[in-house]
Write an enzyme that holds these catalytic residues in place. Structure first.
Site, mmCIF file in Angstrom:
data_model
loop_
_atom_site.group_PDB
_atom_site.id
_atom_site.type_symbol
_atom_site.label_atom_id
_atom_site.label_comp_id
_atom_site.label_asym_id
_atom_site.label_seq_id
_atom_site.Cartn_x
_atom_site.Cartn_y
_atom_site.Cartn_z
ATOM 1 N N LYS A 1 46.679 51.852 24.983
ATOM 2 C CA LYS A 1 45.982 51.417 26.281
ATOM 3 C C LYS A 1 46.434 49.975 26.397
ATOM 4 C CE LYS A 1 42.335 50.300 28.649
ATOM 5 N NZ LYS A 1 42.519 50.652 30.092
ATOM 6 N N CYS B 1 39.972 43.958 32.233
ATOM 7 C CA CYS B 1 41.081 44.473 31.344
ATOM 8 C C CYS B 1 42.323 43.847 31.394
ATOM 9 C CB CYS B 1 41.132 46.145 31.989
ATOM 10 S SG CYS B 1 39.622 46.617 32.393
HETATM 11 N N1 SAJ Z 1 46.584 42.383 41.045
HETATM 12 C C1 SAJ Z 1 47.320 41.675 41.811
HETATM 13 N N2 SAJ Z 1 48.493 42.210 42.286
HETATM 14 C C2 SAJ Z 1 48.854 43.526 42.078
HETATM 15 C C3 SAJ Z 1 48.064 44.495 41.437
HETATM 16 C C4 SAJ Z 1 46.666 43.806 40.929
HETATM 17 O O1 SAJ Z 1 47.238 40.330 41.789
HETATM 18 O O2 SAJ Z 1 49.812 43.942 42.465
HETATM 19 C C5 SAJ Z 1 45.262 41.956 40.352
HETATM 20 C C6 SAJ Z 1 43.934 42.597 41.103
HETATM 21 O O3 SAJ Z 1 43.707 41.712 42.090
HETATM 22 C C7 SAJ Z 1 42.913 42.202 39.921
HETATM 23 C C8 SAJ Z 1 43.643 42.395 38.791
HETATM 24 O O4 SAJ Z 1 45.269 42.092 39.099
HETATM 25 O O5 SAJ Z 1 42.609 40.852 39.926
HETATM 26 C C9 SAJ Z 1 43.766 43.763 38.110
HETATM 27 O O6 SAJ Z 1 43.571 44.776 38.909
HETATM 28 P P1 SAJ Z 1 44.274 46.109 38.958
HETATM 29 O O7 SAJ Z 1 44.059 46.983 39.998
HETATM 30 O O8 SAJ Z 1 45.862 46.126 38.215
HETATM 31 O O9 SAJ Z 1 43.785 46.772 37.414
HETATM 32 P P2 SAJ Z 1 42.097 47.073 37.151
HETATM 33 O O10 SAJ Z 1 41.638 45.691 36.030
HETATM 34 O O11 SAJ Z 1 41.430 47.202 38.188
HETATM 35 O O12 SAJ Z 1 42.348 48.420 36.238
HETATM 36 C C10 SAJ Z 1 43.355 48.415 35.051
HETATM 37 C C11 SAJ Z 1 44.120 49.594 35.275
HETATM 38 N N3 SAJ Z 1 45.183 49.391 34.350
HETATM 39 C C12 SAJ Z 1 46.484 49.840 34.836
HETATM 40 O O13 SAJ Z 1 46.658 50.118 36.101
HETATM 41 C C13 SAJ Z 1 47.576 49.650 33.881
HETATM 42 C C14 SAJ Z 1 43.254 51.082 35.092
HETATM 43 O O14 SAJ Z 1 43.946 51.938 34.751
HETATM 44 C C15 SAJ Z 1 42.518 50.669 33.705
HETATM 45 O O15 SAJ Z 1 41.771 51.823 33.448
HETATM 46 C C16 SAJ Z 1 41.648 49.407 33.601
HETATM 47 O O16 SAJ Z 1 42.397 48.349 33.816
HETATM 48 C C17 SAJ Z 1 41.264 49.233 32.422
HETATM 49 O O17 SAJ Z 1 39.921 49.496 32.544
HETATM 50 O O18 SAJ Z 1 41.721 48.839 31.359
#
Ligand code: SAJ
Length: 436
Positions: A214, A268
């Site tokens: 994870k 996360c």
């Molecule tokens: N973000 C960026 N650029 C990107 C992608 C995301 O700046 O290209 C930013 C988002 O705006 C946000 C942050 O990153 O601020 C996190 O967003 P996210 O969509 O990447 O992830 P979370 O936090 O919503 O969910 C993640 C997911 N993990 C992965 O994709 C590896 C989800 O599958 C997990 O279940 C979740 O963390 C968790 O609960 O751990």
């Protein structure tokens, strides 16, 4: 052989626990949800929900009305307990397991022989064994899996949630699950529980590997977002449009660069890499640097707004979005929120905050005279600086004319297409303003 579960308890009714409870209840299993927040328990028992997640309201209402789901403050006996409580970090980036410990101590008195306890909270390696130790200390009359080579009285496993906020209900069912047992038998029993609602594959391992899996998933994403964020800083220095650059580079069959933004938020990705770093501080250099790059991005955005405001007699800054990412109401660890708080503290001018997914401003901004909570149209017509902090769908349809004559700081690349057609809008604040 599959084990049967007629009565399941979910501890912690937040962004993961509640959807999981509702999905299991909708498969015909009796589910008791436990939460320490009395207001949340009351609300859920009326069939209302306290978080925004597409489709969840309908699912919870159905489960409450069918009698398959109810919420309570006090744990009750069940065949399986799913623990989905927060695991934040402390000021020194060390993991804070107080909620897991409290959850373990609260269910210990109602554990019966044959019960299965599964930890879902994102946790540092070793937490599941620690939870087993807390349970066994509270229940010396029961045999736990770490205490015997034979069949224990209570089975314990770790199965991390992996769902993406905004797509939780689909991903809960479709994603593969990694299930780590303290013993192989613990993992098998946990798999029977997940089979009730998971269509993805349930892959078995030990609890420590599952915990690390994870953390690795989220650290991988953090490092990759840091790469995109660092590129955006380099591109600004070189006068290159980072969005065009990424689109071009991603045409390579083995390149898939993520999106730069105002920083990385949520509970996360901005947190979990620290659980790895703190367990191997002299080794995890890349992950630490990625965290620093991503944590530096909000300050970079604030500097851009500050530079733009210096050119204005009466700066009025439209701040579009507060949540940590698009189309959700979650403000936890949100870079957008931190940026607006920082701008407010600096007293740069009037801040017109737009966040379609919340009803009121968070407490940190609520009573500040320079901050007002407004709709999108009002913000766009009043502001002379427009900062897009979150790529909510509601912000996509802004007309070019609405940005005319304003300084636009588009941290999400949402209006790239407008830049070409709208010479009146400055889409990035030029460096010269910073140099003054
Ligand atoms: N973000 C960026 N650029 C990107 C992608 C995301 O700046 O290209 C930013 C988002 O705006 C946000 C942050 O990153 O601020 C996190 O967003 P996210 O969509 O990447 O992830 P979370 O936090 O919503 O969910 C993640 C997911 N993990 C992965 O994709 C590896 C989800 O599958 C997990 O279940 C979740 O963390 C968790 O609960 O751990």
């Amino acid at each position: 052989m599959e084990y049967q579960f007629d009565r399941v308890s979910v501890i912690g009714l937040g962004y993961i626990g509640l959807p999981t409870a509702a999905v299991i209840a909708n498969r015909g299993v009796d589910v008791i949800g436990i939460d320490v927040n009395a207001a949340v328990v009351d609300q859920l028992n009326k069939g209302d929900i306290h978080i925004v997640e597409p489709g969840l309201d309908v699912l919870v209402r159905g489960a409450v009305h069918s009698g398959k789901f109810r919420a309570s403050l006090t744990p009750e006996p069940a065949q399986a307990f799913l623990v989905a409580v927060p695991t934040p970090f402390k000021d020194d980036y060390q993991p804070d397991l107080a909620y897991v410990e409290a959850a373990a101590k609260s269910i210990a008195p109602v554990l019966r022989k044959g019960a299965l306890v599964i930890l879902e909270s994102t946790s540092p390696v070793g937490t599941t064994l620690e939870m087993a130790a807390w349970l066994s200390a509270a229940r010396p009359d029961l045999v736990f899996p770490h205490q015997t080579d034979g069949t224990p009285d209570v089975f314990i496993a770790y199965c991390p949630e992996r769902v993406l906020p905004g797509q939780v209900l689909r991903e809960l069912v479709e994603n593969d699950r990694v299930i780590g047992g303290i013993t192989p038998e613990c993992a098998k029993r946990a798999r029977s529980l997940y089979k009730i609602f998971v269509q993805g594959e349930c892959v078995l391992t030990d609890s420590r590997t599952a915990e690390m899996t994870k953390l690795t998933e989220n650290a991988f994403r953090d490092v990759n977002i840091a790469f995109a964020n660092e590129l955006s800083l380099v591109c600004e220095k070189l006068g290159i449009d980072v969005w065009e650059l990424i689109a071009l580079a991603n045409r390579h069959p083995r390149v898939n660069i993520l999106k730069p933004g105002p920083g990385v938020g949520g509970h996360c990705i901005a947190v979990d890499p620290w659980f790895i770093i703190s367990s191997a501080p002299d080794t995890a250099h890349l992950m630490r640097t990625a965290r620093q790059v991503n944590d530096g991005k909000p300050g970079w955005v604030v500097d851009r707004v500050r530079a733009a405001a210096m050119d204005m007699k009466h700066p009025r800054v439209a701040c579009l979005g507060l949540s940590f990412k698009a189309n959700i109401d979650d403000l936890r660890e949100s870079p957008a929120l931190h940026i607006v708080e920082d701008l407010a503290q600096r007293g740069l001018g009037e801040l017109l905050v737009v966040e379609p997914h919340v009803d009121v401003l968070p407490r940190s901004l609520r009573d500040l005279p320079q901050v007002s909570f407004v709709g999108l149209q009002e913000a766009l017509s009043e502001a002379n600086i427009v900062v897009c902090l979150v790529d909510h769908d509601q912000f996509k349809d802004v007309e070019p004319a609405q940005l005319d004559g304003k300084v636009v700081i588009d941290t999400r690349g949402l209006w790239r297409h407008l830049a070409a057609s709208q010479p009146g809008a400055t889409v990035m604040v030029p460096d010269r303003a910073l140099a003054r």
